[in-house]
Design an enzyme around this catalytic site. Structure first.
Site, PDB file in Angstrom:
ATOM      1  N   SER A  76       0.837  -1.388  -0.083  1.00 47.95           N
ATOM      2  CA  SER A  76      -0.243  -0.203   0.180  1.00 47.95           C
ATOM      3  C   SER A  76       0.739   1.303   0.201  1.00 47.95           C
ATOM      4  O   SER A  76       0.457   2.337  -0.503  1.00 47.95           O
ATOM      5  CB  SER A  76      -0.936  -0.061   1.269  1.00 47.95           C
ATOM      6  OG  SER A  76      -2.227   0.022   0.853  1.00 47.95           O
ATOM      7  N   LYS A  79       0.806   3.392  -2.984  1.00 49.22           N
ATOM      8  CA  LYS A  79      -0.289   4.370  -3.465  1.00 49.22           C
ATOM      9  C   LYS A  79       0.238   5.759  -3.508  1.00 49.22           C
ATOM     10  O   LYS A  79      -0.421   6.738  -4.074  1.00 49.22           O
ATOM     11  CB  LYS A  79      -1.485   4.035  -2.373  1.00 49.22           C
ATOM     12  CG  LYS A  79      -2.097   2.698  -2.666  1.00 49.22           C
ATOM     13  CD  LYS A  79      -3.097   2.394  -1.517  1.00 49.22           C
ATOM     14  CE  LYS A  79      -3.661   1.003  -1.497  1.00 49.22           C
ATOM     15  NZ  LYS A  79      -4.444   0.640  -0.212  1.00 49.22           N
ATOM     16  N   TYR A 253      -4.640   3.518   7.463  1.00 48.50           N
ATOM     17  CA  TYR A 253      -6.009   2.575   7.517  1.00 48.50           C
ATOM     18  C   TYR A 253      -6.761   3.310   8.654  1.00 48.50           C
ATOM     19  O   TYR A 253      -6.523   4.810   8.678  1.00 48.50           O
ATOM     20  CB  TYR A 253      -5.572   1.357   7.959  1.00 48.50           C
ATOM     21  CG  TYR A 253      -4.517   0.604   6.884  1.00 48.50           C
ATOM     22  CD1 TYR A 253      -4.822   0.456   5.752  1.00 48.50           C
ATOM     23  CD2 TYR A 253      -3.286   0.111   7.583  1.00 48.50           C
ATOM     24  CE1 TYR A 253      -3.874  -0.277   4.663  1.00 48.50           C
ATOM     25  CE2 TYR A 253      -2.427  -0.608   6.588  1.00 48.50           C
ATOM     26  CZ  TYR A 253      -2.624  -0.565   5.308  1.00 48.50           C
ATOM     27  OH  TYR A 253      -1.891  -1.455   4.567  1.00 48.50           O
ATOM     28  N   VAL A 271       0.569  -3.765   4.019  1.00 51.57           N
ATOM     29  CA  VAL A 271       0.453  -5.041   4.697  1.00 51.57           C
ATOM     30  C   VAL A 271       1.663  -5.760   4.454  1.00 51.57           C
ATOM     31  O   VAL A 271       1.703  -6.860   5.422  1.00 51.57           O
ATOM     32  CB  VAL A 271      -0.744  -5.624   4.099  1.00 51.57           C
ATOM     33  CG1 VAL A 271      -2.140  -5.107   4.496  1.00 51.57           C
ATOM     34  CG2 VAL A 271      -0.646  -6.153   2.649  1.00 51.57           C
TER      35      VAL A 271
HETATM   36  N1  GLU Z   1      -1.986  -4.972  -2.511  1.00 51.46           N
HETATM   37  C1  GLU Z   1      -2.676  -4.808  -1.499  1.00 51.46           C
HETATM   38  C2  GLU Z   1      -4.090  -4.809  -1.540  1.00 51.46           C
HETATM   39  O1  GLU Z   1      -4.274  -4.305  -2.660  1.00 51.46           O
HETATM   40  C3  GLU Z   1      -2.264  -3.570  -0.681  1.00 51.46           C
HETATM   41  C4  GLU Z   1      -2.948  -3.208   0.581  1.00 51.46           C
HETATM   42  C5  GLU Z   1      -2.193  -2.660   1.892  1.00 51.46           C
HETATM   43  O2  GLU Z   1      -0.743  -2.968   1.987  1.00 51.46           O
HETATM   44  O3  GLU Z   1      -2.752  -2.175   2.534  1.00 51.46           O
HETATM   45  O4  GLU Z   1      -4.899  -5.435  -0.825  1.00 51.46           O
END
Ligand code: GLU
Length: 327
Positions: A76, A79, A253, A271
Site C-alpha cells: 500500500s 499508493k 488505515y 500490509v
Molecule cells: N496489495 C494490497 C491490496 O491491494 C495492498 C494493501 C495494503 O498494503 O494495505 O490489498
C-alpha cells in the site's frame, strides 16, 4: 544523548539519532505480537522476525539499524507515489473529479464509494488507489508499467523491480480489488479496461524495496520532491502538499486519526509491514517489521514511530520543549 536531539540543528544530531534507533530496536525486538498478512498467500512466506528502522535527513545523512537491506514488497505504500504521478499526469482539478480526499474510518479494502459523487473516498484506500493507477498515462500496459518503475527509481535512486511471485499471488486471489474495480466501472469512474488497471495496481504493490528505500523515499517527499541522495527531482514540488495531506489524514488505515493525534506526521503503511513517515523539511523515516495489528499496521512500526515522535519532538503541532513533552 537522545534528549538533546532537536531537529532544528541537523548537523549536530547524527550520532544521537543512531543511539535513539539502537535503543528503540533493542526495546521492540522482543515484541512479537501481531500476525502476517495472509490474504495474499505469498506474504505468509515472509520471516516475521525481520525488523529495521532507518532515518534519512533532507541533507542526505542516513541512520539505520537492523535488517535494513532486506527486500520486501511495498504494497500500500506505493499508493502515495502513484497518486503523485497521476497528479503530474492530469493536474489536481481533474484528479479530484476521480478520487476524493476524505478519510473513511473504514478498512482499506472496503467496497464502497462516496454516495453522491461515486468517487472512491481517497487515494490511500484500495478503491481510490486502483482508480488513481488507472489514470497513469502511457500508450499501453508496458509503457505504463515502465513509467511507474521509472518513478520508483527516481524516489529510491536505483532500478525498480516487481516481485513476480507476489504479483501473481495477488492477481490470482485479489477478488475484492476486482469487485471494487467493477463497482467503479459500473458508475463510469474508471476506464473499461479494468484488468489492465488491476494488473498495474498489483504490480506497483509488488515493487521490491528495503527499509532504507522507504526512508529515502520519505526524505524525498520531505525535501520538496528532490531525492536527497541523488539530487534528482522525483515529483513536481507543487504536488507535495496534496500527497502529504492525504497521507496525514488517510495513510494509516482506520488508525489514521489516532496516528495524527499521537505521532502527528504524514505516513503510509502497507500490509508488507512497512511504515513510511515524512517529517516535512527535515527527514524521512522507514520502519519494517511484518507482524501486523488488526488494522493492518506493523505492530513494532507503530510503537517505534510513536516513540520517535515523542523523543525527537516530531509532531507537527508540537509546541513544548523536550522536558515537558512526556505528559
Ligand atoms: N496489495 C494490497 C491490496 O491491494 C495492498 C494493501 C495494503 O498494503 O494495505 O490489498
Amino acid at each position: 544523548m537522545a534528549n538533546q536531539t532537536h531537529l532544528g540543528d541537523l548537523e549536530v544530531v547524527s550520532s544521537p539519532f543512531l543511539t535513539v534507533l539502537n535503543d528503540l530496536y533493542s526495546k521492540y525486538k522482543t515484541l512479537n505480537e501481531g500476525t502476517l498478512a495472509n490474504y495474499i498467500p505469498e506474504l505468509t512466506k515472509v520471516n516475521p522476525e525481520l525488523f529495521s528502522i532507518c532515518l534519512v535527513t533532507v541533507d542526505g545523512h542516513t541512520h539505520e539499524v537492523g535488517d535494513y537491506q532486506q527486500l520486501f514488497t511495498i504494497q500500500s505504500i506505493s499508493k502515495v507515489f502513484t497518486y503523485g504521478l497521476a497528479l503530474e499526469d492530469h493536474g489536481r482539478d481533474y484528479i479530484l473529479t476521480r478520487v476524493g480526499v476524505e478519510p473513511t474510518g473504514d478498512a482499506f479494502n472496503a467496497i464502497m464509494l462516496d454516495e453522491q459523487s461515486k468517487r472512491p473516498y481517497n487515494p490511500m484506500v484500495n478503491a481510490g488507489a486502483i482508480a488513481t493507477t488507472s489514470l497513469i498515462k502511457g500508450s499501453g500496459p508496458t509503457e505504463r508499467l515502465n513509467r511507474v518503475l521509472e518513478m520508483f527509481q527516481r524516489y529510491t535512486g536505483h532500478d525498480a523491480f516487481v516481485d513476480i511471485s507476489v504479483f501473481t499471488s495477488e492477481r490470482s486471489t485479489g477478488h475484492r480489488n476486482r469487485a471494487m474495480a467493477h463497482l467503479m466501472l459500473n458508475f463510469g469512474m474508471i476506464d473499461k479496461n479494468i484488468e489492465e488497471a488491476l494488473d498495474l495496481y498489483f504490480q506497483q504493490c509488488a515493487v521490491m524495496v528495503n527499509c532504507q528505500d522507504l526512508a529515502v523515499m520519505a526524505a524525498t517527499l520531505a525535501n520538496k520532491g528532490t531525492n536527497p541522495i541523488t539530487g534528482e527531482q522525483a515529483v513536481d514540488s507543487r504536488y507535495i502538499k496534496d500527497i502529504l495531506s492525504v497521507m496525514y489524514t488517510c495513510g494509516m488505515y482506520n488508525f489514521a486519526g489516532e496516528w495524527a493525534y499521537t505521532v502527528g506526521i504524514p505516513a503510509k503503511s502497507g500490509v508488507c509491514g512497512g511504515i513510511m513517515a515524512v517529517v516535512p523539511h527535515k527527514m524521512g523515516i522507514g520502519v519494517f517489521s511484518p507482524l501486523l495489528d488488526v488494522r493492518g499496521n506493523s505492530v513494532r512500526g507503530v510503537k517505534v514511530c510513536e516513540e520517535l515522535s515523542q523523543q525527537l519532538g516530531l509532531h507537527l503541532f508540537e509546541c513544548s520543549t523536550n522536558e515537558s513533552r512526556s505528559g
